[in-house]
Design an enzyme around this catalytic site. Structure first.
Site, PDB file in Angstrom:
ATOM      1  N   GLY A 114      -7.341 -18.708  18.822  1.00 27.83           N
ATOM      2  CA  GLY A 114      -6.649 -19.585  17.883  1.00 27.83           C
ATOM      3  C   GLY A 114      -5.842 -18.751  16.905  1.00 27.83           C
ATOM      4  CD  GLN A 155      -5.208 -16.414  11.498  1.00 34.86           C
ATOM      5  OE1 GLN A 155      -5.129 -17.337  12.279  1.00 34.86           O
ATOM      6  NE2 GLN A 155      -6.068 -15.421  11.661  1.00 34.86           N
ATOM      7  CB  CYS A 174     -11.117 -14.374  11.311  1.00 35.77           C
ATOM      8  SG  CYS A 174      -9.540 -14.972  10.686  1.00 35.77           S
ATOM      9  CG  LEU A 175      -6.972 -13.007  15.922  1.00 30.96           C
ATOM     10  CD1 LEU A 175      -5.695 -13.558  16.545  1.00 30.96           C
ATOM     11  CD2 LEU A 175      -7.562 -11.889  16.777  1.00 30.96           C
ATOM     12  CG  HIS A 208     -11.936 -20.086  12.604  1.00 27.39           C
ATOM     13  ND1 HIS A 208     -12.882 -19.139  12.236  1.00 27.39           N
ATOM     14  CD2 HIS A 208     -10.732 -19.474  12.465  1.00 27.39           C
ATOM     15  CE1 HIS A 208     -12.256 -18.014  11.899  1.00 27.39           C
ATOM     16  NE2 HIS A 208     -10.954 -18.193  12.042  1.00 27.39           N
ATOM     17  CD  GLU A 209      -7.469 -20.662  14.435  1.00 25.57           C
ATOM     18  OE1 GLU A 209      -6.579 -20.338  13.623  1.00 25.57           O
ATOM     19  OE2 GLU A 209      -8.296 -19.846  14.881  1.00 25.57           O
ATOM     20  CG  HIS A 237      -6.923 -19.608   9.235  1.00 31.70           C
ATOM     21  ND1 HIS A 237      -7.082 -18.523   8.394  1.00 31.70           N
ATOM     22  CD2 HIS A 237      -7.566 -19.289  10.381  1.00 31.70           C
ATOM     23  CE1 HIS A 237      -7.784 -17.591   9.018  1.00 31.70           C
ATOM     24  NE2 HIS A 237      -8.099 -18.029  10.228  1.00 31.70           N
TER      25      HIS A 237
END
Ligand SMILES: [Zn+2]
Length: 196
Positions: A45, A50, A105-106, A147-148, A151
């Site tokens: 995702g 991000q 998380c990226l 999760h996304e 963000h």
């Protein structure tokens, strides 16, 4: 084109993102660029904040989870074919008994922690053609979407940890924001002048 992923500590990750319209500049290149960026970093995702944009746009492709042997065949099949763009999303409802899943998380490389979330989510959103949808998801699929979605609300998974866990992670998070970390995809760090 692969975009740099913004690291922990950047204020853009803390903004409540805003809705967009069809004429948002260069949306037709932004979406493919975000897919490329996500796949390059082996993510499931990616949310627009991000890549530095405080807009309500995120995407999910759960196919990498589909070979997880702990999952039922049915769940594997569901995860395999799931690739979607979510624009102007709004969570309508979350329900069920909270369960733990080890999240990463990226924007926060090398840190993984168990996070509690409810197992079922109902979300309304527009797809990349700005067609409206309202759908209910469960389990791992719901997890990735939650999760996304966080963000675009300015929330990170580390916010959901106990205060003890947060204290224990503080130094590692500071290091990430300063770029003192080795990562195999392109990132932008808030607390150094020049990116790696
Ligand atoms: Zn994330």
């Amino acid at each position: 084109m692969i975009l740099p992923i913004v690291a922990y500590g950047d204020p853009v990750l803390r903004k409540v993102a805003t809705d967009i319209t069809k004429d948002y500049p260069k949306l037709d290149t932004l979406i493919p660029n975000m897919w490329e960026t996500m796949y390059n970093a082996h993510g499931v995702g990616l949310a627009a904040p991000q890549v530095g944009l405080p807009i309500r746009l995120f995407m999910v492709d759960t196919s990498p989870f589909s070979d997880d042997e702990d999952l039922s065949k049915e769940e594997q099949e569901q995860l395999k074919g799931f690739k979607k763009v979510f624009i102007n999303a709004k969570i309508e409802e979350e329900s069920g008994t909270e369960w733990d899943f080890n999240e990463g998380c990226l924007s926060i490389p090398d840190i993984r922690e168990d996070v509690k979330r409810k197992p079922e989510v109902t979300i309304s959103y527009l797809d990349e053609n700005f067609e409206p949808h309202k759908e209910t998801y469960n389990g791992l699929l719901a997890r990735v979407i939650q999760h996304e979605y966080d963000h675009i609300e300015g929330v990170l998974f580390t916010d959901k940890l106990s205060s003890l866990k947060k204290r224990l992670l503080k130094n590692r998070l500071d290091k990430i924001s300063k770029g003192k970390i080795s990562v195999d995809y392109k990132m932008r760090f808030p607390n150094i002048k020049k990116a790696r």
